[in-house]
Design an enzyme around this catalytic site. Structure first.
Site, PDB file in Angstrom:
ATOM      1  N   ASP A  57       0.804  -1.224   0.136  1.00 10.43           N
ATOM      2  CA  ASP A  57      -0.023  -0.067  -0.113  1.00 10.43           C
ATOM      3  C   ASP A  57       0.726   1.336  -0.081  1.00 10.43           C
ATOM      4  O   ASP A  57       0.358   2.332   0.502  1.00 10.43           O
ATOM      5  CB  ASP A  57      -0.764   0.026   1.161  1.00 10.43           C
ATOM      6  CG  ASP A  57      -0.209  -0.321   2.480  1.00 10.43           C
ATOM      7  OD1 ASP A  57       1.119  -0.081   2.651  1.00 10.43           O
ATOM      8  OD2 ASP A  57      -0.719  -0.700   3.425  1.00 10.43           O
TER       9      ASP A  57
ATOM     10  N   GLU B  66      -0.501  -9.221  -0.997  1.00 13.82           N
ATOM     11  CA  GLU B  66      -0.994  -8.538   0.342  1.00 13.82           C
ATOM     12  C   GLU B  66      -2.182  -7.628  -0.145  1.00 13.82           C
ATOM     13  O   GLU B  66      -2.337  -6.638   0.096  1.00 13.82           O
ATOM     14  CB  GLU B  66      -0.034  -7.654   1.029  1.00 13.82           C
ATOM     15  CG  GLU B  66      -0.270  -7.605   2.542  1.00 13.82           C
ATOM     16  CD  GLU B  66       0.467  -6.670   3.356  1.00 13.82           C
ATOM     17  OE1 GLU B  66       1.434  -7.430   3.970  1.00 13.82           O
ATOM     18  OE2 GLU B  66       0.282  -5.457   3.407  1.00 13.82           O
TER      19      GLU B  66
ATOM     20  N   GLU C   5      -2.176   5.289   2.735  1.00  9.16           N
ATOM     21  CA  GLU C   5      -2.025   3.831   2.552  1.00  9.16           C
ATOM     22  C   GLU C   5      -3.461   3.258   2.110  1.00  9.16           C
ATOM     23  O   GLU C   5      -3.596   2.331   1.262  1.00  9.16           O
ATOM     24  CB  GLU C   5      -1.480   2.959   3.526  1.00  9.16           C
ATOM     25  CG  GLU C   5       0.309   3.070   3.863  1.00  9.16           C
ATOM     26  CD  GLU C   5       0.374   4.363   4.662  1.00  9.16           C
ATOM     27  OE1 GLU C   5      -0.822   5.126   5.168  1.00  9.16           O
ATOM     28  OE2 GLU C   5       1.530   4.955   4.699  1.00  9.16           O
TER      29      GLU C   5
ATOM     30  N   HIS D  33       5.644   5.713  13.155  1.00  7.33           N
ATOM     31  CA  HIS D  33       6.171   6.508  12.012  1.00  7.33           C
ATOM     32  C   HIS D  33       4.894   6.840  11.132  1.00  7.33           C
ATOM     33  O   HIS D  33       5.099   7.819  10.033  1.00  7.33           O
ATOM     34  CB  HIS D  33       7.269   5.602  11.133  1.00  7.33           C
ATOM     35  CG  HIS D  33       6.266   4.598  10.360  1.00  7.33           C
ATOM     36  ND1 HIS D  33       6.112   3.374  10.859  1.00  7.33           N
ATOM     37  CD2 HIS D  33       5.891   4.484   9.103  1.00  7.33           C
ATOM     38  CE1 HIS D  33       5.457   2.669  10.039  1.00  7.33           C
ATOM     39  NE2 HIS D  33       5.244   3.168   9.040  1.00  7.33           N
TER      40      HIS D  33
ATOM     41  N   ARG E  32       1.838   8.992   8.937  1.00  8.41           N
ATOM     42  CA  ARG E  32       1.771  10.101   8.802  1.00  8.41           C
ATOM     43  C   ARG E  32       0.406  10.765   9.435  1.00  8.41           C
ATOM     44  O   ARG E  32       0.557  11.923   9.928  1.00  8.41           O
ATOM     45  CB  ARG E  32       1.341  10.295   7.191  1.00  8.41           C
ATOM     46  CG  ARG E  32       2.810  10.623   6.372  1.00  8.41           C
ATOM     47  CD  ARG E  32       2.386  10.356   4.931  1.00  8.41           C
ATOM     48  NE  ARG E  32       3.617   9.955   4.322  1.00  8.41           N
ATOM     49  CZ  ARG E  32       4.629  10.861   3.455  1.00  8.41           C
ATOM     50  NH1 ARG E  32       4.123  11.962   3.468  1.00  8.41           N
ATOM     51  NH2 ARG E  32       5.655  10.227   3.297  1.00  8.41           N
TER      52      ARG E  32
ATOM     53  N   HIS F 176      12.766   5.766  13.138  1.00  6.66           N
ATOM     54  CA  HIS F 176      12.508   5.864  11.462  1.00  6.66           C
ATOM     55  C   HIS F 176      13.148   7.025  11.040  1.00  6.66           C
ATOM     56  O   HIS F 176      13.322   8.193  11.734  1.00  6.66           O
ATOM     57  CB  HIS F 176      10.998   6.102  11.418  1.00  6.66           C
ATOM     58  CG  HIS F 176      10.571   5.857   9.746  1.00  6.66           C
ATOM     59  ND1 HIS F 176      10.682   6.697   8.895  1.00  6.66           N
ATOM     60  CD2 HIS F 176      10.013   4.736   9.335  1.00  6.66           C
ATOM     61  CE1 HIS F 176      10.492   6.162   7.562  1.00  6.66           C
ATOM     62  NE2 HIS F 176      10.011   5.064   7.935  1.00  6.66           N
TER      63      HIS F 176
HETATM   64  C1  UD1 Z   1       6.630   5.007   3.656  1.00  5.53           C
HETATM   65  C2  UD1 Z   1       5.268   4.794   3.327  1.00  5.53           C
HETATM   66  C3  UD1 Z   1       4.296   3.934   4.318  1.00  5.53           C
HETATM   67  C4  UD1 Z   1       5.504   2.879   5.078  1.00  5.53           C
HETATM   68  C5  UD1 Z   1       6.513   3.401   5.554  1.00  5.53           C
HETATM   69  C6  UD1 Z   1       7.372   2.304   6.039  1.00  5.53           C
HETATM   70  C7  UD1 Z   1       4.376   6.090   1.420  1.00  5.53           C
HETATM   71  C8  UD1 Z   1       3.404   7.342   1.299  1.00  5.53           C
HETATM   72  N1  UD1 Z   1       4.639   5.729   2.758  1.00  5.53           N
HETATM   73  O1  UD1 Z   1       6.474   6.061   4.746  1.00  5.53           O
HETATM   74  O2  UD1 Z   1       3.350   3.359   3.776  1.00  5.53           O
HETATM   75  O3  UD1 Z   1       4.565   2.567   6.131  1.00  5.53           O
HETATM   76  O4  UD1 Z   1       7.431   3.753   4.163  1.00  5.53           O
HETATM   77  O5  UD1 Z   1       8.375   2.576   6.716  1.00  5.53           O
HETATM   78  O6  UD1 Z   1       4.396   5.258   0.628  1.00  5.53           O
HETATM   79  N2  UD1 Z   1      13.955   8.367   4.609  1.00  5.53           N
HETATM   80  C9  UD1 Z   1      15.304   8.537   4.588  1.00  5.53           C
HETATM   81  N3  UD1 Z   1      15.696   7.433   4.318  1.00  5.53           N
HETATM   82  C10 UD1 Z   1      15.183   6.221   4.042  1.00  5.53           C
HETATM   83  C11 UD1 Z   1      13.635   6.240   4.338  1.00  5.53           C
HETATM   84  C12 UD1 Z   1      12.951   7.531   4.459  1.00  5.53           C
HETATM   85  O7  UD1 Z   1      15.977   9.591   4.649  1.00  5.53           O
HETATM   86  O8  UD1 Z   1      15.708   5.207   3.747  1.00  5.53           O
HETATM   87  C13 UD1 Z   1      13.201   9.910   5.009  1.00  5.53           C
HETATM   88  C14 UD1 Z   1      13.404  11.037   3.751  1.00  5.53           C
HETATM   89  O9  UD1 Z   1      13.562  12.226   4.298  1.00  5.53           O
HETATM   90  C15 UD1 Z   1      11.888  10.662   3.109  1.00  5.53           C
HETATM   91  C16 UD1 Z   1      10.978  10.651   4.274  1.00  5.53           C
HETATM   92  O10 UD1 Z   1      11.866   9.995   5.386  1.00  5.53           O
HETATM   93  O11 UD1 Z   1      11.615  11.975   2.323  1.00  5.53           O
HETATM   94  C17 UD1 Z   1       9.741   9.841   4.125  1.00  5.53           C
HETATM   95  O12 UD1 Z   1       9.776   8.763   3.420  1.00  5.53           O
HETATM   96  P1  UD1 Z   1       8.501   8.343   2.562  1.00  5.53           P
HETATM   97  O13 UD1 Z   1       8.801   6.940   1.910  1.00  5.53           O
HETATM   98  O14 UD1 Z   1       7.946   9.218   1.716  1.00  5.53           O
HETATM   99  O15 UD1 Z   1       7.632   7.815   3.837  1.00  5.53           O
HETATM  100  P2  UD1 Z   1       7.404   7.118   5.018  1.00  5.53           P
HETATM  101  O16 UD1 Z   1       7.095   7.941   6.356  1.00  5.53           O
HETATM  102  O17 UD1 Z   1       8.825   6.550   5.076  1.00  5.53           O
HETATM  103  N1  UDP Z   2      11.551  -3.070  10.796  1.00  7.19           N
HETATM  104  C1  UDP Z   2      13.003  -3.339  10.922  1.00  7.19           C
HETATM  105  N2  UDP Z   2      13.709  -2.264  11.495  1.00  7.19           N
HETATM  106  C2  UDP Z   2      13.047  -1.449  12.217  1.00  7.19           C
HETATM  107  C3  UDP Z   2      11.744  -1.326  12.338  1.00  7.19           C
HETATM  108  C4  UDP Z   2      10.729  -2.186  11.704  1.00  7.19           C
HETATM  109  O1  UDP Z   2      13.444  -4.068  10.046  1.00  7.19           O
HETATM  110  O2  UDP Z   2      13.877  -0.664  12.985  1.00  7.19           O
HETATM  111  C5  UDP Z   2      10.536  -4.044  10.083  1.00  7.19           C
HETATM  112  C6  UDP Z   2       9.633  -4.856  10.880  1.00  7.19           C
HETATM  113  O3  UDP Z   2       9.908  -6.000  11.215  1.00  7.19           O
HETATM  114  C7  UDP Z   2       8.583  -5.056   9.453  1.00  7.19           C
HETATM  115  C8  UDP Z   2       8.692  -3.960   8.532  1.00  7.19           C
HETATM  116  O4  UDP Z   2       9.844  -3.411   8.937  1.00  7.19           O
HETATM  117  O5  UDP Z   2       8.924  -6.195   8.964  1.00  7.19           O
HETATM  118  C9  UDP Z   2       7.577  -2.854   9.041  1.00  7.19           C
HETATM  119  O6  UDP Z   2       7.859  -1.651   8.439  1.00  7.19           O
HETATM  120  P1  UDP Z   2       7.359  -0.264   8.903  1.00  7.19           P
HETATM  121  O7  UDP Z   2       7.073  -0.381  10.401  1.00  7.19           O
HETATM  122  O8  UDP Z   2       8.367   0.763   8.444  1.00  7.19           O
HETATM  123  O9  UDP Z   2       6.261  -0.171   7.777  1.00  7.19           O
HETATM  124  P2  UDP Z   2       4.669  -0.604   7.887  1.00  7.19           P
HETATM  125  O10 UDP Z   2       4.615  -2.168   7.960  1.00  7.19           O
HETATM  126  O11 UDP Z   2       3.846   0.258   8.802  1.00  7.19           O
HETATM  127  O12 UDP Z   2       4.210  -0.152   6.536  1.00  7.19           O
END
Ligand code: UD1
Ligand code: UDP
Length: 372
Positions: A98, A120, A134, A210, A212, A243
């Site tokens: 998602d 999924e 999502e 984490h 939004r 995160h």
């Molecule tokens: C994203 C997904 C969310 C998922 C989450 C898992 C979308 C809109 N959101 O949220 O569904 O639950 O990932 O963790 O698809 N960033 C880094 N390095 C990384 C990752 C993120 O620096 O490796 C920072 C960057 O500034 C980036 C921000 O986090 O712009 C947000 O990343 P983004 O993928 O847009 O949203 P998440 O909150 O990570």
């Molecule tokens: N996870 C990880 N390291 C972390 C936090 C989470 O490997 O520090 C793993 C967790 O076991 C799960 C996945 O990341 O498999 C979940 O990711 P996240 O919570 O970022 O996203 P969501 O499932 O909410 O989309």
């Protein structure tokens, strides 16, 4: 021999974790040419998972920007993936879950009139803004997809109620259980110094946050509640792998830094993370995937949300929705620290997400659909 071309597209940490076992199985099939495209929506978090599972992308769109907007991310994925789909013209584009990567990859595949398989599929809260974005991403992906790999009968029923053709829905279990069973190991030794020093005979509370829709006041209330629980209970140690989203990092530093017995650490690689889950007393989270993994490890989960799409785990009693109000969070955690009967009921609840064979079922079904 004639091969079918399956392109898997993923971009974030959870997609890569949950698709890794599927990609491994695709790679083993002689009748399948497996291509991996990563959008790089998450740069560091994605690369950790690719390294752990030894996955080498054929294409990397490298779209991530600091504090990226949903629209900017959408536009970058759409234009970059467009070129690759023109070049490769796969028989099937496989997406997961998602995220923005999931939805936009499905949309781009549709523009190319390519078949889309959604892993999924069918998770729903039916609340447009929770989780945001999502819930809308998975709805839209469901509309665009041709084949729906639903993890449970409940997710299948959601799709049927939305008039998805029943013959195109396959119940497989959740691939996260495949990844988890392959990774959890009682002998595992942490390399992180703070985790090495932790006394797991104490009440170790693993905390992640984490989403939004929790940004701003809800996240402030959650962090304050965690702090209060630690102040009230001298035997509690909190581990919070923060995160990388700057929104989360900033607030965590403001409210939780330098509090005794709160260990703020960077995001953990999947291997230390699941082994930390397995050794913790309790998990408090707004994550989606953790709600599915923890019941397999017999760990109770308090979920920091008003609604969840993981209703199966609520029904078995493995997880409990507690919202984001400080008082409620403090009360619910304190209850699980003291009421052993309630703790054990949650810990012993059955895992409703499958047997670790989901990826095999998905790949067999793809062969049935395209080859046999
Ligand atoms: C994203 C997904 C969310 C998922 C989450 C898992 C979308 C809109 N959101 O949220 O569904 O639950 O990932 O963790 O698809 N960033 C880094 N390095 C990384 C990752 C993120 O620096 O490796 C920072 C960057 O500034 C980036 C921000 O986090 O712009 C947000 O990343 P983004 O993928 O847009 O949203 P998440 O909150 O990570
Ligand atoms: N996870 C990880 N390291 C972390 C936090 C989470 O490997 O520090 C793993 C967790 O076991 C799960 C996945 O990341 O498999 C979940 O990711 P996240 O919570 O970022 O996203 P969501 O499932 O909410 O989309």
């Amino acid at each position: 021999m004639e091969q079918i071309k399956v392109m898997t597209v993923c971009g974030t940490r959870p997609e890569a974790i949950k698709l890794a076992p599927v990609i491994k199985k695709l790679e083993q099939e002689a009748k399948i040419k497996s291509i991996l495209t990563v959008t790089g929506q998450h740069r560091q978090l994605l690369d950790q998972v690719l390294a752990l599972f030894e996955l080498e992308p054929d294409y990397d769109l490298a779209v991530m920007k600091e504090e990226q907007s949903l629209s900017g991310l959408t536009a970058r994925i759409l234009t970059k993936l467009d070129q690759i789909l023109s070049q490769e013209e796969p028989d099937l584009v496989l997406v997961h879950g998602d995220t923005t990567t999931t939805f936009v990859a499905s949309l781009t595949a549709f523009y190319h009139q390519l078949k889309v398989g959604h892993v999924e599929a069918g998770l729903r809260t039916y609340d447009k803004y929770a989780p945001y974005p999502e819930e809308m991403n998975r709805h839209l992906t469901g509309v665009l997809a041709d084949f729906h790999f639903a993890p449970t009968v409940k997710s299948r029923a959601n799709l049927v109620a939305e008039n998805i053709v029943e013959e195109q829905i396959f119940v497989t279990g959740n691939t996260v259980i495949d990844a988890l069973l392959e990774t959890v190991n009682p002998e595992y030794q942490f390399t992180n110094q703070q985790l090495r020093k932790l006394d797991f005979s104490k009440r170790v509370l693993l905390f992640t946050c984490h989403r939004r829709e929790n940004f701003g006041q809800p996240m402030v209330d959650i962090f304050k509640a965690i702090r209060r629980v630690v102040e009230q209970n001298s035997e509690v140690e909190v581990v919070f792998p923060v995160h990388l989203n700057p929104e989360v990092k900033g607030l965590a530093a403001d409210i939780l830094e330098d509090v005794e017995r709160i260990h703020l650490i960077g995001p953990l690689d999947y291997q230390p993370f699941v082994n930390l889950m397995a050794r913790s007393y309790l998990i408090v989270t707004d994550s989606g995937g953790i709600q599915e993994e923890a019941p397999s490890l017999n760990k109770p989960v308090l979920v920091l949300r008003e609604v969840t799409e993981r209703q199966e785990a609520v029904e078995t009693g493995a997880i409990k929705l507690i919202g984001t109000a400080s008082e409620q969070i403090i009360n619910q955690i304190n209850q699980l620290l003291t009421d052993q009967q309630q703790y054990h009921q949650m810990a012993q609840a059955k895992n409703p997400y499958g047997d670790g064979q989901a990826s095999q079922r998905i790949v067999r079904k793809i062969l049935d659909l395209f080859v046999n």
